[in-house]
Design a protein around this motif. Structure first.
Motif, mmCIF file in Angstrom:
data_model
loop_
_atom_site.group_PDB
_atom_site.id
_atom_site.type_symbol
_atom_site.label_atom_id
_atom_site.label_comp_id
_atom_site.label_asym_id
_atom_site.label_seq_id
_atom_site.Cartn_x
_atom_site.Cartn_y
_atom_site.Cartn_z
ATOM 1 N N THR A 52 1.823 -3.650 31.085
ATOM 2 C CA THR A 52 1.763 -4.414 32.262
ATOM 3 C C THR A 52 0.061 -4.669 32.909
ATOM 4 O O THR A 52 1.432 -5.790 33.816
ATOM 5 C CB THR A 52 0.993 -2.661 33.148
ATOM 6 O OG1 THR A 52 0.217 -2.764 32.511
ATOM 7 C CG2 THR A 52 2.061 -1.629 32.775
ATOM 8 N N LYS A 132 10.593 0.297 32.894
ATOM 9 C CA LYS A 132 10.959 -0.505 33.964
ATOM 10 C C LYS A 132 11.122 -0.940 34.537
ATOM 11 O O LYS A 132 11.124 -0.702 35.638
ATOM 12 C CB LYS A 132 9.427 -1.147 33.343
ATOM 13 C CG LYS A 132 8.038 -0.773 32.093
ATOM 14 C CD LYS A 132 7.012 -1.587 32.463
ATOM 15 C CE LYS A 132 7.809 -2.351 30.993
ATOM 16 N NZ LYS A 132 6.509 -3.413 30.837
ATOM 17 N N GLU A 139 5.278 4.099 37.435
ATOM 18 C CA GLU A 139 4.090 3.986 36.399
ATOM 19 C C GLU A 139 3.701 5.283 35.946
ATOM 20 O O GLU A 139 2.875 6.091 37.320
ATOM 21 C CB GLU A 139 3.020 2.933 37.052
ATOM 22 C CG GLU A 139 3.201 1.200 36.680
ATOM 23 C CD GLU A 139 2.291 0.349 36.568
ATOM 24 O OE1 GLU A 139 0.810 0.684 36.547
ATOM 25 O OE2 GLU A 139 2.520 -1.000 37.448
#
Length: 219
Positions: A52, A132, A139
Motif C-alpha cells: 500500500t 485492490k 483494505e
C-alpha cells in the motif's frame, strides 16, 4: 572488432548490475517472508506496507519489474551473441575443463527461474492487483498471512517452489560472484567476497525452501 568487444563488455556490465539489484531485492523479499514463520502479525504488517505504500507501488515496484525483464532479456541476448561468436574451433572446446557446469548452463537455470516467476506472479502479484484495483475490496491488513499459507497446501505447488529455488541456488552460485568480476571488482577483498557470495547463494534459497516446506507441513 573493437566495437563488438566494447558493446559486449557493456552488455555484461549491465547484466551484472541488474543481477546485483535483484540480489538485493531477493534478500529483502526473504526477510519479509521469513516473518511468516516467526511472527505472522509482523508478516501482515510488512506485507501491507509493501502493498500500500505509494513509494513502493509507484516507484520501487515498476523499477523491480523492469529489472527482472531487463536481466532476463540481457541474459538471452548474451547467450545468443556467445553462440554466434563461436567458430569451428568450438568443436575442440572441452567445456567441463574450462568452465563449471553452472556457468555453462546459466541460460537453462535462468529459464526455470523465469517460469517460476510467472507462477509466483500468478500466485501473489496478479491476485493482489485484482483484489485492490479490479474488485476494489476494502483494505485488510490481516489477510496476507492466510493468503500466503493457502498457496502451500498443495504438495505439487510446494514441490515446484522447492525445485525452483534449487535452480536459483545453482544460478546464484555462479552469477552472483561473476557479477563482481564483470563490474571490475578485483582487489584484496575478492576472495572474501567470493566466499560471501557462495554462502548467500546457498543460504537464501535454502531459506525460501524452508519457508515453503514449513507452511506445507503446518497448514
Amino acid at each position: 572488432m573493437g566495437g563488438f568487444i566494447q558493446s559486449s563488455t557493456m552488455r555484461k556490465f549491465a547484466m551484472a548490475l541488474s543481477g546485483l539489484f535483484l540480489v538485493i531485492f531477493l534478500l529483502q523479499h526473504f526477510i519479509i517472508n521469513l516473518t511468516s514463520v516467526t511472527n505472522p502479525d509482523t508478516f501482515n504488517e510488512l506485507s501491507h506496507f509493501m502493498g500500500t505504500n505509494p513509494l513502493v507501488q509507484a516507484l520501487l515496484q515498476p523499477v523491480l519489474i523492469f529489472g527482472v525483464i531487463f536481466h532476463f532479456a540481457m541474459g538471452f541476448i548474451l547467450e545468443a551473441k556467445n553462440k554466434k561468436a563461436r567458430t569451428v574451433s568450438y568443436v575442440k572446446y572441452n567445456g567441463g575443463a574450462n568452465a563449471s557446469w553452472m556457468s555453462r548452463n546459466m541460460i537453462y537455470s535462468g529459464i526455470v527461474i523465469l517460469a517460476f516467476l510467472g507462477l509466483h506472479f500468478y500466485d501473489f502479484w496478479f491476485p493482489e492487483i485484482v483484489h485492490k484495483y479490479i474488485q476494489s475490496h476494502p483494505e485488510d491488513a490481516t489477510r496476507y498471512y492466510a493468503e500466503t499459507i493457502a498457496k502451500f497446501e498443495s504438495p505439487v505447488r510446494t514441490g515446484i517452489y522447492v525445485i525452483a529455488f534449487v535452480f536459483l541456488m545453482l544460478h546464484l552460485l555462479h552469477g552472483f560472484s561473476s557479477s563482481f568480476q564483470s563490474i571490475g571488482w578485483n582487489n584484496k577483498y575478492s576472495k572474501a567476497l567470493k566466499g560471501f557470495t557462495q554462502a548467500y547463494a546457498i543460504i537464501i534459497p535454502l531459506g525460501f525452501i524452508f519457508i515453503a516446506v514449513y507452511h506445507y507441513l503446518n497448514h
